[in-house]
Scaffold this motif. Structure first.
Motif, PDB file in Angstrom:
ATOM      1  N   ALA A  22      32.797  42.188  45.093  1.00 37.82           N
ATOM      2  CA  ALA A  22      33.765  41.696  46.085  1.00 37.82           C
ATOM      3  C   ALA A  22      34.953  42.634  46.225  1.00 37.82           C
ATOM      4  O   ALA A  22      35.601  42.669  47.277  1.00 37.82           O
ATOM      5  CB  ALA A  22      34.241  40.303  45.686  1.00 37.82           C
ATOM      6  N   MET A  23      35.238  43.396  45.189  1.00 39.70           N
ATOM      7  CA  MET A  23      36.389  44.289  45.243  1.00 39.70           C
ATOM      8  C   MET A  23      36.170  45.427  46.229  1.00 39.70           C
ATOM      9  O   MET A  23      37.110  45.890  46.869  1.00 39.70           O
ATOM     10  CB  MET A  23      36.692  44.855  43.853  1.00 39.70           C
ATOM     11  N   ASP A  24      34.924  45.885  46.356  1.00 43.15           N
ATOM     12  CA  ASP A  24      34.627  46.933  47.343  1.00 43.15           C
ATOM     13  C   ASP A  24      34.911  46.436  48.747  1.00 43.15           C
ATOM     14  O   ASP A  24      35.485  47.152  49.579  1.00 43.15           O
ATOM     15  CB  ASP A  24      33.170  47.376  47.228  1.00 43.15           C
ATOM     16  N   THR A  25      34.521  45.194  49.006  1.00 41.47           N
ATOM     17  CA  THR A  25      34.774  44.601  50.316  1.00 41.47           C
ATOM     18  C   THR A  25      36.267  44.440  50.554  1.00 41.47           C
ATOM     19  O   THR A  25      36.775  44.733  51.646  1.00 41.47           O
ATOM     20  CB  THR A  25      34.084  43.224  50.421  1.00 41.47           C
ATOM     21  N   MET A  26      36.989  43.989  49.530  1.00 42.36           N
ATOM     22  CA  MET A  26      38.429  43.799  49.667  1.00 42.36           C
ATOM     23  C   MET A  26      39.133  45.116  49.959  1.00 42.36           C
ATOM     24  O   MET A  26      40.023  45.187  50.820  1.00 42.36           O
ATOM     25  CB  MET A  26      39.013  43.164  48.393  1.00 42.36           C
ATOM     26  N   VAL A  27      38.740  46.173  49.270  1.00 37.15           N
ATOM     27  CA  VAL A  27      39.344  47.483  49.504  1.00 37.15           C
ATOM     28  C   VAL A  27      39.088  47.936  50.939  1.00 37.15           C
ATOM     29  O   VAL A  27      39.990  48.439  51.625  1.00 37.15           O
ATOM     30  CB  VAL A  27      38.793  48.523  48.504  1.00 37.15           C
ATOM     31  N   SER A  28      37.851  47.748  51.414  1.00 36.10           N
ATOM     32  CA  SER A  28      37.509  48.162  52.780  1.00 36.10           C
ATOM     33  C   SER A  28      38.335  47.416  53.821  1.00 36.10           C
ATOM     34  O   SER A  28      38.843  48.007  54.775  1.00 36.10           O
ATOM     35  CB  SER A  28      36.015  47.931  53.040  1.00 36.10           C
ATOM     36  N   GLY A  57      45.114  45.411  47.898  1.00 36.47           N
ATOM     37  CA  GLY A  57      44.465  46.700  47.655  1.00 36.47           C
ATOM     38  C   GLY A  57      44.686  47.190  46.240  1.00 36.47           C
ATOM     39  O   GLY A  57      43.765  47.703  45.593  1.00 36.47           O
ATOM     40  N   HIS A  58      45.914  47.027  45.736  1.00 36.98           N
ATOM     41  CA  HIS A  58      46.207  47.424  44.356  1.00 36.98           C
ATOM     42  C   HIS A  58      45.440  46.556  43.360  1.00 36.98           C
ATOM     43  O   HIS A  58      44.948  47.042  42.338  1.00 36.98           O
ATOM     44  CB  HIS A  58      47.709  47.313  44.087  1.00 36.98           C
ATOM     45  N   PHE A  59      45.328  45.251  43.672  1.00 36.93           N
ATOM     46  CA  PHE A  59      44.569  44.361  42.783  1.00 36.93           C
ATOM     47  C   PHE A  59      43.112  44.797  42.709  1.00 36.93           C
ATOM     48  O   PHE A  59      42.531  44.904  41.623  1.00 36.93           O
ATOM     49  CB  PHE A  59      44.664  42.925  43.269  1.00 36.93           C
ATOM     50  N   ALA A  60      42.508  45.049  43.867  1.00 31.86           N
ATOM     51  CA  ALA A  60      41.105  45.450  43.898  1.00 31.86           C
ATOM     52  C   ALA A  60      40.900  46.762  43.153  1.00 31.86           C
ATOM     53  O   ALA A  60      39.926  46.940  42.412  1.00 31.86           O
ATOM     54  CB  ALA A  60      40.626  45.571  45.341  1.00 31.86           C
ATOM     55  N   TRP A  61      41.810  47.703  43.334  1.00 30.44           N
ATOM     56  CA  TRP A  61      41.738  49.011  42.667  1.00 30.44           C
ATOM     57  C   TRP A  61      41.751  48.852  41.157  1.00 30.44           C
ATOM     58  O   TRP A  61      40.887  49.406  40.446  1.00 30.44           O
ATOM     59  CB  TRP A  61      42.909  49.852  43.159  1.00 30.44           C
ATOM     60  N   LYS A  62      42.686  48.076  40.645  1.00 26.60           N
ATOM     61  CA  LYS A  62      42.806  47.924  39.191  1.00 26.60           C
ATOM     62  C   LYS A  62      41.741  46.988  38.620  1.00 26.60           C
ATOM     63  O   LYS A  62      41.311  47.153  37.476  1.00 26.60           O
ATOM     64  CB  LYS A  62      44.208  47.423  38.834  1.00 26.60           C
TER      65      LYS A  62
END
Length: 352
Positions: free
Chosen positions: A45-51, A29-34
């Protein structure tokens, strides 16, 4: 006669699996955020990972399970002194070594930024207080180790339960209902207060145990009423999970600090009653979860500082983060965590 939970089955749980989910979901989650914040181009893909990572928030699960297991540890300890000793030796040695590793990284990567404020920072790390010195305010993510607030909050909760537990275990169901309702209301109130006031007040709320207490208290409640609640929650796992999933997919939620209060109540019930005692009782001897919490932000800072998010494909950055974090977590467990465990046993043997 209703089936009751037997203490001989206490360790037949899947909490090891849930702890790994919590640690890994926080890291990803921290990786996707940053990655979203520092990438020059959008990464869908980061939006999906955060979800996915936020579907069962790792921090909520961590505090809830801690409330259950730490209460058990306190009840099994011969004294509060023994309980606090176990908690201190469990947390601090690995934290201190992580601080040294972090300092070595900073001295190697940005020695020109460091000034005397780093000494104050080192002093706060001795006690586990999340803090970023002024000289590093603009370094990488803007936080020296952004995940440490969870550790400091855990420490506060360990101290609070040490003083409250004698009272909690004597409470009847009505008193427990009042305590949980008030804690839930405080969580929601902290959400409104942080948004309304912002600034220093929001930061104080973030660093205090108060808004997160409801999750921890639910764990304490389930432990003290385990003989009745665990069998009920095991039977209710699938219905609770179905309701939770539908509400999450519909994006329906109530206000709440960090996570909506619906998530903050249902997720602990599912994790402890269902996840803990419906999942296979797999014991993972190599416990890297604490090391993952400690080290992933250090690695993330290096990735952001060198702008690897834009120089490499995000997949390679993620692979680097996971590989190095797990390697550091294993070293921490192998050479510090296990030594701490042996130290606790030696000290307790002498005390007894």
């Amino acid at each position: 006669m209703k089936q009751k939970f037997q203490d001989k089955d206490f360790y037949n749980n899947g909490f090891d699996l849930i702890r790994y989910w919590a640690a890994i979901s926080v890291m990803l989650g921290h990786f996707a955020w940053k990655a979203q914040a520092f990438s020059n181009t959008p990464i869908k893909a980061m939006d999906t990972m955060v979800s996915v990572m936020h579907f069962f928030p790792g921090v909520v699960l961590l505090f809830a399970i801690s409330g259950f297991l730490v209460t058990a540890s306190l009840e099994r300890s011969k004294s509060k002194k023994e309980y606090m000793l176990k908690r201190v030796v469990r947390l601090y040695p690995e934290l201190w070594v992580c601080t040294i590793v972090n300092l070595i990284m900073l001295c190697s990567v940005v020695p020109n930024l460091l000034d005397k404020s780093i000494i104050v920072w080192l002093g706060t790390q001795v006690f586990g207080v999340a803090n970023t010195p002024g000289c590093l305010a603009n370094f990488a993510t803007g936080s020296v180790n952004g995940s440490l607030w969870t550790i400091f909050t855990e420490i506060q909760l360990y101290i609070v339960i040490c003083f409250l537990n004698d009272f909690l275990k004597k409470m009847n169901n009505v008193q427990w209902g009042i305590a949980l309702t008030v804690s839930a209301a405080v969580n929601v109130g902290c959400d409104y207060a942080a948004k309304y006031f912002g600034g220093a007040i929001a930061k104080m709320i973030e660093r205090a145990f108060v808004p997160y207490f409801i999750w921890f208290l639910l764990g304490c409640f389930i432990y003290h009423k385990r003989d009745v609640l665990i069998p009920i929650l095991k039977k209710m796992t699938l219905p609770l999970l179905a309701v939770y999933t539908v509400l999450r997919l519909l994006n329906w939620n109530l206000p709440g600090y960090y996570a909506g209060i619906m998530v903050g109540i249902l997720a602990p019930l599912i994790a402890i009653g269902g996840g803990g005692y419906c999942l296979p009782a797999i014991r993972i001897k190599c416990d890297l979860t604490y090391g993952i919490f400690l080290y992933h932000w250090v690695v993330l800072n290096v990735i952001v500082h060198y702008d690897l998010i834009n120089l490499w494909d995000w997949g390679w950055c993620l692979l680097l983060l996971v590989t190095v974090t797990f390697a550091l977590a294993w070293l921490s467990w192998r050479f510090v965590g296990r030594a701490s465990g042996k130290l606790i046993k030696r000290i307790l043997n002498k005390m007894n």
